[in-house]
Design an enzyme around this catalytic site. Structure first.
Site, PDB file in Angstrom:
ATOM      1  CG  ASP A  99      -3.230  11.720  -5.757  1.00  0.00           C
ATOM      2  OD1 ASP A  99      -2.172  11.907  -5.835  1.00  0.00           O
ATOM      3  OD2 ASP A  99      -4.247  11.262  -4.774  1.00  0.00           O
ATOM      4  CE1 TYR A 142      -7.570  10.050  -0.505  1.00  0.00           C
ATOM      5  CE2 TYR A 142      -6.706   9.382  -2.636  1.00  0.00           C
ATOM      6  CZ  TYR A 142      -6.815  10.397  -1.540  1.00  0.00           C
ATOM      7  OH  TYR A 142      -6.432  11.676  -2.640  1.00  0.00           O
ATOM      8  CE  LYS A 189      -2.635  12.463  -2.442  1.00  0.00           C
ATOM      9  NZ  LYS A 189      -3.384  11.247  -2.595  1.00  0.00           N
ATOM     10  CG  HIS A 219      -2.994  11.993   3.010  1.00  0.00           C
ATOM     11  ND1 HIS A 219      -3.978  10.879   2.539  1.00  0.00           N
ATOM     12  CD2 HIS A 219      -3.766  13.117   2.027  1.00  0.00           C
ATOM     13  CE1 HIS A 219      -4.853  11.556   1.700  1.00  0.00           C
ATOM     14  NE2 HIS A 219      -5.001  12.906   1.805  1.00  0.00           N
TER      15      HIS A 219
END
Length: 384
Positions: free
Chosen positions: A80, A85, A114, A147
């Site tokens: 994930d 990120y 996402k 998200h």
């Protein structure tokens, strides 16, 4: 508990030279090379997803690369990540290297990423998805999640949290329109399944009513002090799998939070099962029927997190874990709580709670996230 009829083994799918042993409380299959692997659950889209994933939030650079390499070699197949990120390149690079080494095939990897809040404009969805695919180095994404339901103003792809003074600049773009653009990604073959993250029951229901497809997954915060039973039950009723981020509650040894993780009761469970607190919690959450995605940078913790399918908690201990006193959510996105699409209950914060620290703000364009950065200890503890 995840119904047995929804679980499938991995033996026929894995490369023949891996000799995978799927451990579900029984004796492992013997072979030249044995890997512990999580069982899979079937999504409403028809694809299968391992019931335990590897989270990558806050893993960057070499630490991210080494963690992914270790995770693949340990037996993790579900990964994930997210645009926000800022590690999609490292995640993709490590997985591709493992594929090239013959340790795994692409078909046996389940990769989630996402769509970030600044890309809610339907005209941006395909472009940014293709950009993420390029960063990952793959030609399709297994699961693509929206998200958060609140859209942010798009300044440029590098500014994740556009600010005007101290206020996040949001938009009124309807997440339904964003969802419909995501549906087109499935038709184009860029993604196989789509879902949401941080959506409440009413928002999920609205997508079901206003769209041609429903989310296959809702990824939300779940840990023993914040189980979100009503939301989990609702998603289960509608055939939507719940993925649990921050599955341990972000344990911190310095201040012994959350309390349950360091309690005498947990110490007794650790002694009884000869397992770590993390292993006990992950096993508990999987039996609860959600898919945890713990994060770890330490190879020892990575291996421990996967080694949870050869034991089971007894009914009394499950009951004790269910009795943990509910706590406030950790991830709150408070900076946009006045937006009409804000998904969380504003009253679930107690008056005596200290405010969540704001993300560091820089004058030059830089990617920022709303989530507070975990400490190095949290990374090592294996929690997102």
């Amino acid at each position: 508990m995840i119904p047995a009829r929804c679980l499938t083994t991995c033996e026929d799918d894995e490369d023949s030279n891996s000799r995978v042993a799927l451990i579900l409380g029984d004796k492992p299959v013997c072979g030249e090379k044995t890997l512990l692997m999580a069982p899979k659950i079937k999504l409403s889209s028809g694809y299968e997803m391992p019931v335990l994933g590897f989270g990558t939030y806050a893993l960057k650079g070499y630490q991210c690369l080494s963690a992914i390499h270790c995770a693949v070699e340990t037996g993790f197949r579900h990964f994930d990540t997210a645009y926000s990120y800022e590690n999609e390149k490292e995640v993709g690079e490590a997985i591709r290297t493992q594929i090239q080494m013959g340790n795994v095939s692409r078909e046996n990897i389940f990769l989630t990423t996402k769509l970030w809040n600044i890309h809610h404009d339907p005209r941006d969805v395909r472009r940014i998805c293709e950009k993420q695919l390029d960063a990952l180095g793959f030609d399709y994404i297994d699961l693509y999640l929206m998200h958060f339901p609140v859209g942010y103003k798009h300044m440029c792809d590098e500014i994740l949290t556009p600010l005007e003074g101290d206020k996040v600049q949001t938009t009124e773009i309807d997440y339904i329109d964003t969802w419909r653009a995501m549906e087109e990604l499935v038709k184009l073959g860029l993604v196989r399944s789509i879902g949401v993250s941080n959506f409440n029951m009413e928002q999920v229901q609205r997508i079901i009513q206003c769209s041609s497809s429903k989310p296959v997954v809702n990824q939300v915060e779940i840990w023993p002090g914040f189980m979100q039973k009503d939301l989990v039950d609702y998603c289960r009723y509608n055939g939507i799998i719940v993925t649990a981020y921050s599955p341990l509650g972000q344990p911190n040894r310095d201040d012994h939070t959350p309390i349950y993780f360091f309690s005498e009761g947990m110490k007794r469970l650790v002694k009884r099962y000869k397992r770590t607190a993390s292993q006990i919690v992950l096993r508990y959450l999987i039996d609860y029927g959600v898919v945890p995605i713990p994060k770890a940078g330490n190879p020892v913790h990575i291996k421990e997190n996967l080694n949870i399918f050869d034991f089971q908690l007894n009914e009394n201990d499950v009951r004790a874990l269910r009795g943990i006193k509910p706590k406030p959510r950790i991830v709150k996105y408070e900076t946009v709580k006045e937006h009409s699409f804000y998904p969380f209950e504003r009253e679930d914060e107690e008056d005596d709670q200290e405010p969540e620290p704001e993300p560091e703000r820089k004058s030059r364009p830089t990617r920022q996230t709303i989530k507070p950065e975990p400490t190095e200890q949290e990374v090592d503890e294996g929690d997102e």
